[in-house]
Design a protein around this motif. Structure first.
Motif, PDB file in Angstrom:
ATOM      1  N   THR A  32      39.859 -12.972  -8.467  1.00 49.89           N
ATOM      2  CA  THR A  32      40.892 -13.054  -9.496  1.00 49.89           C
ATOM      3  C   THR A  32      41.517 -14.742  -9.477  1.00 49.89           C
ATOM      4  OG1 THR A  32      42.767 -12.068  -8.427  1.00 49.89           O
ATOM      5  CG2 THR A  32      41.538 -10.758 -10.016  1.00 49.89           C
ATOM      6  N   THR A  33      42.027 -15.359 -10.390  1.00 47.14           N
ATOM      7  CA  THR A  33      42.685 -16.523 -10.070  1.00 47.14           C
ATOM      8  C   THR A  33      44.042 -16.623 -10.818  1.00 47.14           C
ATOM      9  OG1 THR A  33      42.340 -18.884 -10.306  1.00 47.14           O
ATOM     10  CG2 THR A  33      41.330 -17.431 -12.120  1.00 47.14           C
ATOM     11  N   ARG A  34      44.689 -17.344 -10.902  1.00 45.01           N
ATOM     12  CA  ARG A  34      45.885 -17.701 -11.663  1.00 45.01           C
ATOM     13  C   ARG A  34      45.689 -18.911 -12.669  1.00 45.01           C
ATOM     14  NH1 ARG A  34      50.134 -14.772 -10.676  1.00 45.01           N
ATOM     15  NH2 ARG A  34      51.552 -16.017 -11.860  1.00 45.01           N
ATOM     16  N   LEU A  35      46.464 -18.953 -13.710  1.00 48.18           N
ATOM     17  CA  LEU A  35      46.421 -19.962 -14.578  1.00 48.18           C
ATOM     18  C   LEU A  35      46.480 -21.444 -14.120  1.00 48.18           C
ATOM     19  CD1 LEU A  35      45.344 -20.026 -17.547  1.00 48.18           C
ATOM     20  CD2 LEU A  35      47.792 -20.234 -18.307  1.00 48.18           C
ATOM     21  N   PRO A  36      47.160 -21.817 -13.133  1.00 48.41           N
ATOM     22  CA  PRO A  36      47.478 -23.229 -12.586  1.00 48.41           C
ATOM     23  C   PRO A  36      46.161 -23.432 -11.888  1.00 48.41           C
ATOM     24  CG  PRO A  36      49.543 -22.055 -12.109  1.00 48.41           C
ATOM     25  CD  PRO A  36      48.433 -21.051 -12.816  1.00 48.41           C
ATOM     26  N   MET A  37      45.524 -22.268 -10.993  1.00 46.80           N
ATOM     27  CA  MET A  37      44.408 -22.779 -10.251  1.00 46.80           C
ATOM     28  C   MET A  37      43.155 -22.617 -11.386  1.00 46.80           C
ATOM     29  SD  MET A  37      44.521 -20.317  -6.933  1.00 46.80           S
ATOM     30  CE  MET A  37      45.323 -18.689  -7.792  1.00 46.80           C
ATOM     31  N   TRP A  38      43.229 -21.962 -12.320  1.00 45.21           N
ATOM     32  CA  TRP A  38      42.128 -21.829 -13.333  1.00 45.21           C
ATOM     33  C   TRP A  38      42.072 -23.266 -13.888  1.00 45.21           C
ATOM     34  CZ3 TRP A  38      37.686 -20.706 -14.136  1.00 45.21           C
ATOM     35  CH2 TRP A  38      36.855 -20.630 -15.619  1.00 45.21           C
ATOM     36  N   ALA A  39      43.054 -23.878 -14.314  1.00 44.75           N
ATOM     37  CA  ALA A  39      43.155 -25.136 -14.981  1.00 44.75           C
ATOM     38  C   ALA A  39      42.897 -26.420 -13.900  1.00 44.75           C
ATOM     39  CB  ALA A  39      44.743 -25.512 -15.304  1.00 44.75           C
ATOM     40  N   GLY A  40      43.051 -26.103 -12.678  1.00 47.57           N
ATOM     41  CA  GLY A  40      42.638 -27.134 -11.590  1.00 47.57           C
ATOM     42  C   GLY A  40      41.123 -26.954 -11.518  1.00 47.57           C
ATOM     43  N   ASP A  41      40.701 -25.747 -11.714  1.00 45.95           N
ATOM     44  CA  ASP A  41      39.202 -25.555 -11.569  1.00 45.95           C
ATOM     45  C   ASP A  41      38.254 -26.173 -12.418  1.00 45.95           C
ATOM     46  OD1 ASP A  41      37.404 -23.963  -9.703  1.00 45.95           O
ATOM     47  OD2 ASP A  41      36.866 -22.804 -11.686  1.00 45.95           O
ATOM     48  N   CYS A  42      38.940 -26.038 -13.769  1.00 41.15           N
ATOM     49  CA  CYS A  42      38.103 -26.433 -14.961  1.00 41.15           C
ATOM     50  C   CYS A  42      38.277 -28.080 -15.243  1.00 41.15           C
ATOM     51  CB  CYS A  42      38.843 -26.142 -16.296  1.00 41.15           C
ATOM     52  SG  CYS A  42      38.855 -24.152 -16.493  1.00 41.15           S
ATOM     53  N   LEU A  43      39.471 -28.413 -14.339  1.00 39.22           N
ATOM     54  CA  LEU A  43      39.295 -29.908 -14.136  1.00 39.22           C
ATOM     55  C   LEU A  43      38.370 -30.606 -13.495  1.00 39.22           C
ATOM     56  CD1 LEU A  43      41.010 -32.270 -15.506  1.00 39.22           C
ATOM     57  CD2 LEU A  43      42.436 -32.004 -13.632  1.00 39.22           C
ATOM     58  N   HIS A  44      38.184 -29.824 -12.198  1.00 41.10           N
ATOM     59  CA  HIS A  44      37.293 -30.074 -10.914  1.00 41.10           C
ATOM     60  C   HIS A  44      35.733 -30.113 -11.542  1.00 41.10           C
ATOM     61  CE1 HIS A  44      40.374 -30.050  -8.175  1.00 41.10           C
ATOM     62  NE2 HIS A  44      39.294 -30.433  -7.021  1.00 41.10           N
ATOM     63  N   GLN A  45      35.602 -29.255 -12.391  1.00 47.32           N
ATOM     64  CA  GLN A  45      34.350 -28.827 -12.717  1.00 47.32           C
ATOM     65  C   GLN A  45      33.900 -30.071 -13.866  1.00 47.32           C
ATOM     66  OE1 GLN A  45      32.329 -26.401 -15.407  1.00 47.32           O
ATOM     67  NE2 GLN A  45      31.725 -25.115 -14.070  1.00 47.32           N
ATOM     68  N   ALA A  46      34.766 -30.241 -14.634  1.00 45.10           N
ATOM     69  CA  ALA A  46      34.708 -31.555 -15.649  1.00 45.10           C
ATOM     70  C   ALA A  46      34.400 -32.691 -15.070  1.00 45.10           C
ATOM     71  CB  ALA A  46      35.640 -31.520 -16.768  1.00 45.10           C
ATOM     72  N   ILE A  47      35.225 -32.970 -14.224  1.00 44.74           N
ATOM     73  CA  ILE A  47      34.898 -34.350 -13.276  1.00 44.74           C
ATOM     74  C   ILE A  47      33.382 -34.336 -12.425  1.00 44.74           C
ATOM     75  CG2 ILE A  47      35.664 -35.589 -11.124  1.00 44.74           C
ATOM     76  CD1 ILE A  47      38.735 -34.888 -12.144  1.00 44.74           C
ATOM     77  N   PHE A  61      49.761 -26.195 -19.298  1.00 41.73           N
ATOM     78  CA  PHE A  61      48.216 -26.425 -18.736  1.00 41.73           C
ATOM     79  C   PHE A  61      47.320 -27.139 -19.292  1.00 41.73           C
ATOM     80  CE2 PHE A  61      50.165 -22.722 -16.609  1.00 41.73           C
ATOM     81  CZ  PHE A  61      50.442 -23.287 -15.143  1.00 41.73           C
ATOM     82  N   VAL A  62      47.409 -26.896 -20.766  1.00 44.53           N
ATOM     83  CA  VAL A  62      46.540 -27.908 -21.769  1.00 44.53           C
ATOM     84  C   VAL A  62      47.101 -29.532 -21.733  1.00 44.53           C
ATOM     85  CG1 VAL A  62      45.875 -28.469 -24.180  1.00 44.53           C
ATOM     86  CG2 VAL A  62      45.979 -26.210 -23.415  1.00 44.53           C
ATOM     87  N   GLU A  63      48.493 -29.796 -21.509  1.00 51.62           N
ATOM     88  CA  GLU A  63      48.773 -30.778 -21.581  1.00 51.62           C
ATOM     89  C   GLU A  63      48.360 -31.416 -20.033  1.00 51.62           C
ATOM     90  OE1 GLU A  63      53.184 -30.875 -22.168  1.00 51.62           O
ATOM     91  OE2 GLU A  63      52.579 -30.089 -24.171  1.00 51.62           O
ATOM     92  N   ARG A  64      48.498 -30.599 -18.943  1.00 48.04           N
ATOM     93  CA  ARG A  64      48.179 -31.330 -17.860  1.00 48.04           C
ATOM     94  C   ARG A  64      46.845 -31.718 -17.659  1.00 48.04           C
ATOM     95  NH1 ARG A  64      51.592 -27.072 -13.701  1.00 48.04           N
ATOM     96  NH2 ARG A  64      53.443 -27.003 -14.861  1.00 48.04           N
ATOM     97  N   ILE A  65      45.840 -30.862 -18.244  1.00 47.69           N
ATOM     98  CA  ILE A  65      44.632 -31.215 -18.253  1.00 47.69           C
ATOM     99  C   ILE A  65      44.278 -32.385 -18.782  1.00 47.69           C
ATOM    100  CG2 ILE A  65      42.335 -30.481 -19.230  1.00 47.69           C
ATOM    101  CD1 ILE A  65      42.928 -27.712 -18.302  1.00 47.69           C
ATOM    102  N   GLN A  66      44.831 -32.569 -20.099  1.00 51.36           N
ATOM    103  CA  GLN A  66      44.977 -33.853 -20.772  1.00 51.36           C
ATOM    104  C   GLN A  66      45.199 -34.985 -20.078  1.00 51.36           C
ATOM    105  OE1 GLN A  66      47.085 -32.491 -24.467  1.00 51.36           O
ATOM    106  NE2 GLN A  66      45.146 -32.105 -25.367  1.00 51.36           N
TER     107      GLN A  66
END
Ligand code: SF4
Length: 311
Positions: free
Chosen positions: A53-68, A142-147
């Motif tokens: 499982t994960t938590r939303l802050p980690m999931w947001a970080g993971d999505c950003l890492h993958q996009a990078i 987290f949407v704002e943080r990703i942006q």
């Protein structure tokens, strides 16, 4: 096929979890072992599911890492993704994972590694309550943080040299690597490493949250990793923690004394964790050697294992 063996290895995150809570460490690294097997005992299967499982802050970080990571793949193929495209890719995965977590718990139970499941949904936390609007507010953060993070990655002057580095100078991009220290396999995943035109080795680590003291420890370990993997002088490696959401790059260099201190801390951690180690393939060990935190401890509120732990 050779028999899968439960062997001891070490990483910064393993040390971090053991320091936070030994019972959580027991679930993650011991009870979850073989929890993926069809006939696994219920408690092993549950620890394995919760480990995935994960938590939303980690999931947001993971999505950003993958996009990078995709940004680098595209760059290697001769194309440069712009900030908005990077945002779009990260957000598509972020939103998809959120929906999957909310709507497909049964699929996650069957195949935990292949499905996103947020602890916030699993434990019905108030922050993901949709009728009250709290989920929108929580997710929106987290949407704002990703942006913000994606734009800083694509546009900041601090990362201009990273973006400009030609692919033939790259050494690693999000690859799990292993070195050996104190006869123990040490796992590390440097986010991005390259050698500049002057021969200087740079290691960048994308950070989604705020600066914490253990980040310098992790980067020092990357300098030691660079010594074994690429033959670098670890005192010459330039390590950078990039706080993407805050738009801040913090550079670290480590002299011989600092590296000795880090090696001493790694050795102490390996020694302590080896004392506790047992073959989880053969038994469940002694859970009492991995005590729970006291009732009311703040770490329990965001722990994946609070269900089996009764917290
Ligand atoms: S719920 Fe608390 S005591 Fe239990 S494993 Fe998690 S952090 Fe440790």
């Amino acid at each position: 096929m050779s028999e899968l063996r439960h062997e001891f290895s070490w990483s910064v995150s393993r040390r971090g979890l053991a320091e936070t809570c030994l019972r959580a460490y027991y679930h993650q690294y011991y009870l979850a072992w073989r929890g993926w097997e069809r006939d696994a005992p219920a408690e092993r299967a549950e620890s394995y599911r919760l480990k995935n499982t994960t938590r939303l802050p980690m999931w947001a970080g993971d999505c950003l890492h993958q996009a990078i990571e995709q940004w680098f793949e595209q760059r290697a193929a001769g194309r440069t993704l712009g900030a908005e495209e990077l945002v779009e890719r990260a957000l598509a995965r972020f939103r998809g994972g959120y929906k999957q977590s909310r709507d497909e718990a049964a699929q996650w139970r069957r195949a935990p590694k292949r499905h996103t499941r947020l602890q916030e949904h699993h434990y019905a936390e108030a922050c993901v309550d949709e009728p009250s609007g709290r989920a929108r507010e929580y997710g929106g953060r987290f949407v704002e943080r990703i942006q913000r993070a994606a734009r800083w990655f694509c546009e900041s002057s601090e990362l201009a040299a990273v973006r400009a580095a030609p692919p033939e100078q790259w050494l690693a991009c999000e690859q799990l690597g292993t070195i050996e220290l104190f006869k123990t396999a040490i796992h590390a995943v440097p986010d991005f490493a390259y050698r500049d035109a002057g021969g200087v080795l740079w290691i960048h680590d994308w950070k989604s949250g705020s600066e914490r003291p253990e980040h310098a420890f992790q980067l020092a370990l990357y300098a030691l990793y660079a010594e074994q993997r690429w033959g670098a002088d670890p005192t010459g490696v330039r390590c950078v923690a990039d706080y993407l959401e805050e738009g801040r790059a913090v550079e670290h260099r480590f002299d011989a004394e600092a590296l000795e201190g880090v090696l001493g801390a790694v050795h102490a951690s390996i020694t302590a964790l080896r004392e506790l180690h047992f073959d989880a393939g053969g038994s469940d060990g002694e859970p009492a050697r991995f005590p729970q935190l006291s009732v009311g401890a703040s770490a329990c509120a965001t722990c994946a294992f609070r269900g089996p732990c009764g917290r």
